[in-house]
Design a protein around this motif. Sequence first.
Motif, PDB file in Angstrom:
ATOM      1  N   ASN A   1       0.826  -1.203   0.000  1.00  0.00           N
ATOM      2  CA  ASN A   1       0.000   0.000   0.000  1.00  0.00           C
ATOM      3  C   ASN A   1       0.862   1.255   0.000  1.00  0.00           C
ATOM      4  O   ASN A   1       0.518   2.259  -0.646  1.00  0.00           O
ATOM      5  CB  ASN A   1      -0.932  -0.010   1.209  1.00  0.00           C
ATOM      6  CG  ASN A   1      -1.921   1.141   1.179  1.00  0.00           C
ATOM      7  OD1 ASN A   1      -2.693   1.295   0.241  1.00  0.00           O
ATOM      8  ND2 ASN A   1      -1.895   1.962   2.223  1.00  0.00           N
ATOM      9  N   GLN A   2       1.998   1.217   0.715  1.00  0.00           N
ATOM     10  CA  GLN A   2       2.918   2.359   0.707  1.00  0.00           C
ATOM     11  C   GLN A   2       3.439   2.627  -0.701  1.00  0.00           C
ATOM     12  O   GLN A   2       3.516   3.783  -1.135  1.00  0.00           O
ATOM     13  CB  GLN A   2       4.106   2.088   1.638  1.00  0.00           C
ATOM     14  CG  GLN A   2       3.793   2.094   3.118  1.00  0.00           C
ATOM     15  CD  GLN A   2       5.044   1.802   3.934  1.00  0.00           C
ATOM     16  OE1 GLN A   2       5.215   0.692   4.451  1.00  0.00           O
ATOM     17  NE2 GLN A   2       5.932   2.760   4.051  1.00  0.00           N
ATOM     18  N   VAL A   3       3.804   1.559  -1.420  1.00  0.00           N
ATOM     19  CA  VAL A   3       4.318   1.719  -2.776  1.00  0.00           C
ATOM     20  C   VAL A   3       3.237   2.266  -3.693  1.00  0.00           C
ATOM     21  O   VAL A   3       3.490   3.152  -4.527  1.00  0.00           O
ATOM     22  CB  VAL A   3       4.857   0.381  -3.312  1.00  0.00           C
ATOM     23  CG1 VAL A   3       5.416   0.553  -4.724  1.00  0.00           C
ATOM     24  CG2 VAL A   3       5.951  -0.168  -2.390  1.00  0.00           C
ATOM     25  N   ASP A   4       2.003   1.779  -3.547  1.00  0.00           N
ATOM     26  CA  ASP A   4       0.895   2.264  -4.373  1.00  0.00           C
ATOM     27  C   ASP A   4       0.611   3.740  -4.113  1.00  0.00           C
ATOM     28  O   ASP A   4       0.272   4.499  -5.031  1.00  0.00           O
ATOM     29  CB  ASP A   4      -0.362   1.435  -4.118  1.00  0.00           C
ATOM     30  CG  ASP A   4      -0.300   0.057  -4.769  1.00  0.00           C
ATOM     31  OD1 ASP A   4       0.536  -0.124  -5.684  1.00  0.00           O
ATOM     32  OD2 ASP A   4      -1.076  -0.837  -4.365  1.00  0.00           O
ATOM     33  N   GLU A   5       0.744   4.172  -2.849  1.00  0.00           N
ATOM     34  CA  GLU A   5       0.552   5.593  -2.531  1.00  0.00           C
ATOM     35  C   GLU A   5       1.600   6.451  -3.239  1.00  0.00           C
ATOM     36  O   GLU A   5       1.289   7.540  -3.746  1.00  0.00           O
ATOM     37  CB  GLU A   5       0.628   5.802  -1.018  1.00  0.00           C
ATOM     38  CG  GLU A   5      -0.584   5.293  -0.256  1.00  0.00           C
ATOM     39  CD  GLU A   5      -0.461   5.538   1.240  1.00  0.00           C
ATOM     40  OE1 GLU A   5       0.591   6.074   1.674  1.00  0.00           O
ATOM     41  OE2 GLU A   5      -1.405   5.198   1.976  1.00  0.00           O
ATOM     42  N   THR A   6       2.833   5.967  -3.271  1.00  0.00           N
ATOM     43  CA  THR A   6       3.887   6.701  -3.974  1.00  0.00           C
ATOM     44  C   THR A   6       3.605   6.740  -5.464  1.00  0.00           C
ATOM     45  O   THR A   6       3.847   7.763  -6.127  1.00  0.00           O
ATOM     46  CB  THR A   6       5.255   6.039  -3.712  1.00  0.00           C
ATOM     47  OG1 THR A   6       5.527   6.064  -2.316  1.00  0.00           O
ATOM     48  CG2 THR A   6       6.360   6.769  -4.457  1.00  0.00           C
ATOM     49  N   PHE A   7       3.079   5.641  -6.018  1.00  0.00           N
ATOM     50  CA  PHE A   7       2.704   5.631  -7.430  1.00  0.00           C
ATOM     51  C   PHE A   7       1.674   6.726  -7.710  1.00  0.00           C
ATOM     52  O   PHE A   7       1.771   7.451  -8.712  1.00  0.00           O
ATOM     53  CB  PHE A   7       2.138   4.260  -7.809  1.00  0.00           C
ATOM     54  CG  PHE A   7       1.864   4.104  -9.280  1.00  0.00           C
ATOM     55  CD1 PHE A   7       2.766   3.453 -10.107  1.00  0.00           C
ATOM     56  CD2 PHE A   7       0.703   4.620  -9.847  1.00  0.00           C
ATOM     57  CE1 PHE A   7       2.522   3.327 -11.472  1.00  0.00           C
ATOM     58  CE2 PHE A   7       0.448   4.487 -11.189  1.00  0.00           C
ATOM     59  CZ  PHE A   7       1.359   3.843 -12.013  1.00  0.00           C
TER      60      PHE A   7
ATOM     61  N   LEU B   1      -1.645   2.377 -13.009  1.00  0.00           N
ATOM     62  CA  LEU B   1      -1.113   1.612 -11.884  1.00  0.00           C
ATOM     63  C   LEU B   1      -0.733   0.195 -12.312  1.00  0.00           C
ATOM     64  O   LEU B   1       0.310  -0.321 -11.928  1.00  0.00           O
ATOM     65  CB  LEU B   1      -2.140   1.565 -10.750  1.00  0.00           C
ATOM     66  CG  LEU B   1      -1.744   0.784  -9.490  1.00  0.00           C
ATOM     67  CD1 LEU B   1      -0.477   1.348  -8.862  1.00  0.00           C
ATOM     68  CD2 LEU B   1      -2.896   0.793  -8.484  1.00  0.00           C
ATOM     69  N   TYR B   2      -1.582  -0.410 -13.124  1.00  0.00           N
ATOM     70  CA  TYR B   2      -1.283  -1.729 -13.678  1.00  0.00           C
ATOM     71  C   TYR B   2      -1.371  -1.621 -15.197  1.00  0.00           C
ATOM     72  O   TYR B   2      -2.333  -1.079 -15.731  1.00  0.00           O
ATOM     73  CB  TYR B   2      -2.276  -2.779 -13.169  1.00  0.00           C
ATOM     74  CG  TYR B   2      -2.301  -2.922 -11.674  1.00  0.00           C
ATOM     75  CD1 TYR B   2      -1.309  -3.627 -10.997  1.00  0.00           C
ATOM     76  CD2 TYR B   2      -3.321  -2.340 -10.919  1.00  0.00           C
ATOM     77  CE1 TYR B   2      -1.325  -3.752  -9.614  1.00  0.00           C
ATOM     78  CE2 TYR B   2      -3.345  -2.458  -9.530  1.00  0.00           C
ATOM     79  CZ  TYR B   2      -2.343  -3.171  -8.892  1.00  0.00           C
ATOM     80  OH  TYR B   2      -2.355  -3.284  -7.532  1.00  0.00           O
ATOM     81  N   GLY B   3      -0.380  -2.136 -15.883  1.00  0.00           N
ATOM     82  CA  GLY B   3      -0.403  -2.077 -17.342  1.00  0.00           C
ATOM     83  C   GLY B   3       0.937  -2.475 -17.928  1.00  0.00           C
ATOM     84  O   GLY B   3       1.933  -2.650 -17.209  1.00  0.00           O
TER      85      GLY B   3
END
Length: 382
Positions: free
Chosen positions: A134-140, A238-240
């Motif tokens: 979740n931390q990495v996704d927030e940075t994304f 985010l995903y691709g």
Amino acid sequence: MSVRTLPLLFLNLGGEMLYILDQRLRAQNVPGDKARKVLNDIVSTMFNRKFMEELFKPQELYSKKALRTVYDRLAHASIIRLNQASMDKLYDLMTVAFKYQVLMCPRPKDVLLVTFNHLDAIKGLIRDSPAILNQVDETFQQLTEVYGGLSAGEFQLIRQTLLIFFQDLHIRVSIFLKDRVQNSNGRFVLPVSGPVPWGTEVPGLIRMFNSKGEEVKTVEFKHGGNYVAAPKEGSFELYGDRVLKLGTNMYSVNRPVETHMSGASKNLASQTQESIAPNPLAKEELNFLARLLGGMETKKPSDPEARFRLNLFATEEEEEQAALTRPEELSYEVINIQATQVCAGDYTSQIPLPTCNNLELRRPPLLLSNQHVTIVPVLTNR
């Protein structure tokens, strides 16, 4: 110079650091639970929310030594310990790899795809830790918000800022030498084949237009390469499918990696040795470090005996030899920093920055708070 370059520089270098540490943990047959703890601790520290908030503030890049201090702290955020020679090799591999990726980006904007490749791979390393994911996704999301709307010109300025940062770095890496993308002098080979940047045409045709904008003539020419059109644009979601392979893990296949500093780089390092005169940017750099490291909440292992040393070299002898042959002018010396808190009950404290014998940066509780801090550099005799 772009004030939006630091997050991209830090995240991509951090991604390369994790690739290398993961490879060495596997090469040294470190037990799976310990290896996962090392990667989880480092990624959790790297993507700490307060740390990211400081990182994404518009600011100019600082010196290589200041950034190196951050990575020293980050690499030791878990139970591993690296001696000076291994830390040198780690940092060399990180910087050379990212320099190569920046040079080879088809478009300046593609440096963002390189960053996303690093984040995608990092998520693969910590896939069993939902909170850290979740931390990495927030940075994304932060990257998308900050860089999603930038123009091509702004991305070009970011790319130029990165290239200026890396311009005198000519360290030879065995993987690049074997793949023939790097010459024996440490300079990279620019390809004359492959896909052209998305949105551009394969070179070889000149179109001529009249005053009304109508095409009146075409002339073909030989471009000397073997170019093809780009199949599609990489995904910025985010995903691709990123399409671009730059920034993916080149250590996924276990093979030895050696670094060698070229003669030109050694001479340049000697010529550019820092002056003993106070640097006018020193105060800003040290304030930058105080803020950045203050957000880097590291946890000491409850069991000190659980710590172990990681070797970036194939053998202990190679590591010792690298330490002996390291140019003296590249050594880190002690800088005493007088940190004064502007409030009732002023007091001062001394902070030793990392040296070749002191890799742990110890900071008093004063600088771990969000209080205003004024830092004045006090340079020792060198």
